[in-house]
Design an enzyme around this catalytic site. Sequence first.
Site, PDB file in Angstrom:
ATOM      1  N   LYS A 221       0.840  -1.201   0.000  1.00 26.16           N
ATOM      2  CA  LYS A 221       0.000   0.000   0.000  1.00 26.16           C
ATOM      3  C   LYS A 221       0.872   1.248   0.000  1.00 26.16           C
ATOM      4  CE  LYS A 221      -3.817   2.091   2.645  1.00 26.16           C
ATOM      5  NZ  LYS A 221      -4.703   1.900   3.817  1.00 26.16           N
TER       6      LYS A 221
ATOM      7  N   SER B 204      -9.394   2.132   2.733  1.00 26.73           N
ATOM      8  CA  SER B 204      -8.471   2.890   1.912  1.00 26.73           C
ATOM      9  C   SER B 204      -7.471   2.001   1.160  1.00 26.73           C
ATOM     10  CB  SER B 204      -7.696   3.867   2.807  1.00 26.73           C
ATOM     11  OG  SER B 204      -6.960   3.167   3.823  1.00 26.73           O
TER      12      SER B 204
ATOM     13  N   SER C 155     -10.145  -0.248   6.902  1.00 26.57           N
ATOM     14  CA  SER C 155      -9.494  -0.216   5.594  1.00 26.57           C
ATOM     15  C   SER C 155      -8.796  -1.487   5.154  1.00 26.57           C
ATOM     16  CB  SER C 155      -8.499   0.949   5.555  1.00 26.57           C
ATOM     17  OG  SER C 155      -9.164   2.175   5.672  1.00 26.57           O
TER      18      SER C 155
END
Length: 410
Positions: free
Chosen positions: A62, A131, A155
Amino acid sequence: MISLADQLRRIEQGALTPEGALAESLAAIDAQEGTIKAFVVRAKNPKAQSKGPLRGIAVGIKDIIDTADMPTEMGAAIYRGNQPRADAPVVMALKRAGATIVGKTTTTAFAANDPTPTLNPRNHGHTPGGSSSGSAAAVGAGMIPLAVGTQTGGSVIRPASFCGVAAIKPSYRLLPPVGVKCFSWTLDTVGLFAAGVEDVAIALAAITGRSELNAPEMKSPRVGVVTQDFAGPTETGGAEALQHAARAAAKAGASVRELKMPDIVAEAWRIHNVVQQFEAHQAFAWEYGENYDAVPPLLRKRLDDSRHYTAADYEAARVVAAKARAALSEILKDVDVLLALSAPGVPPKGLDSTGDPRFNQLWTLLGTPCVNVPAYVADGGLPVGVQAITDYGADVKAIAAARFIERALR
């Protein structure tokens, strides 16, 4: 999807080389990435390692997690071209375990609300969640067998539910959040996405060096079903998924009963936002204070709307959280695992929202391990997951229970 466990078994048997395993992922990325848009940057000439428990395994990171050989831009224009000098500890742990980092996956700006262009691999007209959008979508699309994400509200578990993959949000700080752009130091938790629970368990054990985390399936667990009524009603597919999972667990030999959470736990759910936003104002002091117009609009509004929280509000919220953790530990003396929804329902239509974390935020605040298990597919091929939840530090038990639930659902 690409199974990490299957690739490693074939490597052990000599039927696949680490280079061949990596090549499978690189070919899948080439075939799918143009549509899914799960990556913001790809590694140049990634090479498979010959040693380590995760040799040959391709991993996506990420893009709020530092990498020394690729930019970390955090989904935000203000950090365009930002190049860290060092890998975050979790990235180094992956490399030391033999994994190959193949790229940085998309994140909503600063891991907040502003969506990415990533598509849901199950239905392109619906959000992949956030996210950790790119991490969940890359695994769900069958591009890579393992991806790293983070959770401050929902997330990891929510996008896993929306993309139909397994994931773990481990106990708070089992995976180090150092080298990760901070949103809330009390809540930020590094997690993993993979095709199935076994894959997640193998990866977590390899990264941490704790072999016990690759736990065998629990036998006849005591399951407490938690509807989280205090978080509001379920949406399309939500109630059906939880009922389906509970019935499957009972049929497979678990004892299953519904549990009502005490008032202090419901109160902890309500104050999650106080903790998160009070800390966010400090974590984003430079961005919000010195570069206000450059802060993405949904995050900026979130910060605007939470300026009223005081230190007294924050300290009161921390007291509630501590009491709720103690109350939950008492509840978990009578059951082995809690079974709850991973999201209110199916992934919402459109790409202007990443979905609602209201079914995740309590467990993030309490620091408990949560494992998403895909449970139900609604019309349109839209998945809904359930999460296996145990007490703080009981990650072995969470994984063992999730493996039972996963098998029961099959």
